[in-house]
Design a protein around this motif. Structure first.
Motif, PDB file in Angstrom:
ATOM      1  N   ALA A 235       0.853  -1.280   0.002  1.00 49.74           N
ATOM      2  CA  ALA A 235      -0.007   0.063   0.034  1.00 49.74           C
ATOM      3  C   ALA A 235       0.752   1.051  -0.107  1.00 49.74           C
ATOM      4  O   ALA A 235       2.072   1.206   0.524  1.00 49.74           O
ATOM      5  N   ASN A 247      -2.100   6.329  -2.489  1.00 45.50           N
ATOM      6  CA  ASN A 247      -3.056   5.745  -1.431  1.00 45.50           C
ATOM      7  C   ASN A 247      -3.599   4.559  -1.933  1.00 45.50           C
ATOM      8  O   ASN A 247      -4.405   4.050  -1.175  1.00 45.50           O
ATOM      9  N   MET A 265      -6.498   3.795   0.552  1.00 49.21           N
ATOM     10  CA  MET A 265      -6.410   3.930   1.926  1.00 49.21           C
ATOM     11  C   MET A 265      -7.258   5.277   2.102  1.00 49.21           C
ATOM     12  O   MET A 265      -7.287   5.995   1.262  1.00 49.21           O
ATOM     13  N   LYS A 280      -6.038  -8.007  10.180  1.00 50.37           N
ATOM     14  CA  LYS A 280      -5.968  -6.797   9.368  1.00 50.37           C
ATOM     15  C   LYS A 280      -4.707  -6.419   8.862  1.00 50.37           C
ATOM     16  O   LYS A 280      -3.610  -6.631   9.617  1.00 50.37           O
ATOM     17  N   TYR A 282      -2.196  -3.558   8.407  1.00 50.77           N
ATOM     18  CA  TYR A 282      -2.030  -2.222   9.149  1.00 50.77           C
ATOM     19  C   TYR A 282      -0.982  -1.344   8.278  1.00 50.77           C
ATOM     20  O   TYR A 282      -0.045  -1.967   7.773  1.00 50.77           O
ATOM     21  N   GLU A 298      -3.620   3.250   9.618  1.00 50.13           N
ATOM     22  CA  GLU A 298      -5.097   2.717   9.230  1.00 50.13           C
ATOM     23  C   GLU A 298      -5.118   1.282   8.936  1.00 50.13           C
ATOM     24  O   GLU A 298      -3.878   0.557   8.530  1.00 50.13           O
ATOM     25  N   ALA A 299      -6.176   0.603   9.321  1.00 49.28           N
ATOM     26  CA  ALA A 299      -5.930  -0.979   9.029  1.00 49.28           C
ATOM     27  C   ALA A 299      -7.015  -1.329   7.996  1.00 49.28           C
ATOM     28  O   ALA A 299      -8.345  -0.848   8.158  1.00 49.28           O
ATOM     29  N   TYR A 300      -6.791  -2.378   7.297  1.00 49.21           N
ATOM     30  CA  TYR A 300      -7.595  -2.741   6.223  1.00 49.21           C
ATOM     31  C   TYR A 300      -8.370  -3.960   6.534  1.00 49.21           C
ATOM     32  O   TYR A 300      -7.823  -4.869   7.036  1.00 49.21           O
ATOM     33  N   ASP A 301      -9.484  -3.966   6.731  1.00 47.03           N
ATOM     34  CA  ASP A 301     -10.392  -5.248   7.141  1.00 47.03           C
ATOM     35  C   ASP A 301     -11.041  -6.110   5.821  1.00 47.03           C
ATOM     36  O   ASP A 301     -11.891  -5.548   5.115  1.00 47.03           O
ATOM     37  N   THR A 306     -13.011  -2.418   3.984  1.00 44.07           N
ATOM     38  CA  THR A 306     -13.006  -0.946   4.247  1.00 44.07           C
ATOM     39  C   THR A 306     -11.634  -0.547   5.189  1.00 44.07           C
ATOM     40  O   THR A 306     -11.130  -1.718   5.693  1.00 44.07           O
ATOM     41  N   TRP A 307     -11.164   0.425   5.234  1.00 41.87           N
ATOM     42  CA  TRP A 307     -10.010   1.071   5.941  1.00 41.87           C
ATOM     43  C   TRP A 307     -10.590   1.819   7.012  1.00 41.87           C
ATOM     44  O   TRP A 307     -11.564   2.559   7.091  1.00 41.87           O
ATOM     45  N   GLU A 308     -10.087   1.794   8.370  1.00 46.21           N
ATOM     46  CA  GLU A 308     -10.155   2.313   9.302  1.00 46.21           C
ATOM     47  C   GLU A 308      -9.061   3.189   9.784  1.00 46.21           C
ATOM     48  O   GLU A 308      -7.853   2.742   9.970  1.00 46.21           O
TER      49      GLU A 308
END
Length: 437
Positions: A235, A247, A265, A280, A282, A298-301, A306-308
């Motif tokens: 990423a 991103n 992202m 996830k 990160y 940020e973390a991708y599930d 989705t990204w958090e």
């Protein structure tokens, strides 16, 4: 009893044993197995082959055994091959045979192609590694590219048996330039710039060879990456021209040798780091399109696609100019960080969202602002490689290697030095990736 009578009785007993043995042998051997036995071939169907009763060698030619009679009168007739004293033995089922081979230490795999064509094909196609993955048999390998060396090296977990990889057949621009590396399954992925642009090369463990591609959907440099079993994630980073901070994110599948685009992202970032934790992907730190340092992560599930955003994840970590990407590693699903300004090891406390200090590491991460140091997870241990803080390095004048089993509640961790056999690379590590296969 006279001595002659004793000898006569002994000979009678021996003759009795011989008759019992011959009778038992005839009962065990099938009618069609006279002068031979059933042996495994490369096909599932067994076949009958002759075995020499003298040497035990397979084949039709058997050396003649001179008897006492031959020696006394010069008898010249040849002796027929003797029946092998084997009962019928069923060949191993291929599935069972594969499970046995999958448990052989990977350091011995170079010998397997000499067994037969089936096992050689099983190894080269990667099927044996898939079986290892299914039954949970994995070994760690560390791939290192150090300054002053034109070749990649592979080490076992104890760094006791280094092996030089084949030369990477890229152009001089790629070989001499900066590169990023990551592992996915049995592939080592190396990305860098060739004369024609950003290029990806992959080293395949099965064939011990380099192959070009596949290129990422968005060719990039200075990106974050993380390995998760048979897959890998990338990423961020910059384009090949370096003009745009990305991103975008992608996932690599070594089975299909392809990249899959992921949702973008929430932040553009370069010089960032990645890890896989809590199921996830990160992405942590880095710099944005304006060159400003980012303390957020940020973390991708994958399940939710989705990204958090995780604000202030690196709030207490100073970011210096020309500093390396954050040195992070995950062991037992806990996040550790090596602070480059103080050589301090820290662990992230998820509940309080704070970092806890665990004491200094035994290498100089501050010498080049984090560059040249490898900080990785190695199974249930932390691995750090670089220039030793002590006057005398445990690896001579080359790289110092230390491991430890981290404890989030410990005041200070106990680091164990590892010798690097006879191969002592430079203490400045350009690339380091860990493979579990």
């Amino acid at each position: 009893m006279s001595k002659g009578k004793e000898i006569e009785n002994e000979e009678e007993r021996v003759d009795g044993y011989r008759k019992d043995f011959d009778s038992s042998k005839k009962g065990m051997l099938a009618k069609d197995s006279i002068n031979g036995f059933w042996a495994r071939s490369d096909s599932p169907t067994a076949k009958r082959v002759s075995v020499c009763g003298v040497t035990g060698h397979v084949g039709s030619n058997c050396p003649r055994i001179p008897s006492s009679k031959d020696r006394s009168i010069g008898h010249s007739s040849s002796v027929e091959p003797q029946d092998a004293d084997y009962s019928y033995i069923s060949p191993l089922n291929y599935e069972i045979e594969n499970l046995i081979l999958a448990r052989v230490p990977r350091s011995e795999y170079w010998k397997l192609p000499f067994v037969n064509k089936r096992i050689s094909c099983l190894l080269k196609t990667g099927e044996l590694f898939k079986i290892r993955r299914q039954i949970g048999v994995r070994e760690s390998s560390i791939f290192i590219f150090a300054t002053g060396d034109r070749s990649w090296w592979i080490f076992d977990k104890q760094f006791s048996s280094p092996r030089k990889l084949p030369d990477l057949p890229a152009d001089s621009c790629f070989n001499l330039g900066d590169k990023e590396s990551l592992c996915a399954g049995t592939h080592l992925i190396v990305s860098g710039r060739e004369i024609d642009g950003v290029t990806v090369w992959r080293y395949e463990l099965e064939t011990n060879s380099w192959k070009k591609g596949p290129s990422m959907t968005d060719p990039r440099c200075l990106f974050a990456s993380a390995s998760c079993g048979a897959f890998a994630f990338v990423a961020g980073g910059v384009t090949g021209t370096g003009l745009e901070v990305l991103n975008s994110a992608e996932k690599y599948n070594p089975d299909t040798k392809s990249w899959e685009s992921l949702p973008r992202m929430l932040r553009r970032r370069k010089l960032c780091s990645g890890c896989y934790m809590d199921s996830k992907f990160y992405v942590i730190g880095g710099r944005n399109e304006n060159g400003h340092g980012l303390t957020c992560g940020e973390a991708y599930d994958e399940d939710r696609k989705t990204w958090e955003l995780i604000p202030d994840l690196l709030e207490e970590t100073p970011v210096a100019t020309f500093q390396s990407p954050p040195l992070i590693a995950v062991v037992n699903n806990e996040l550790y960080s090596l602070e480059t300004s103080s050589n301090e090891l820290k662990v992230y406390m998820k509940k309080s969202k704070m970092w806890r200090k665990l004491g200094p590491v035994p290498v100089r991460a501050d010498s080049h602002k984090g560059w040249g140091v490898a900080f990785k997870s190695l199974g249930n241990e932390l691995l750090v490689i670089g220039a030793s803080k002590s006057m005398v390095s445990y690896s001579g004048d080359g790289m110092a290697i230390y491991t430890c089993q981290p404890d989030t509640e410990a005041k200070e961790l106990q680091w164990r030095p590892l010798e690097c056999s006879k191969n002592r690379l430079s203490s400045f590590i350009l690339n380091c990736s860990v493979m579990l296969a």
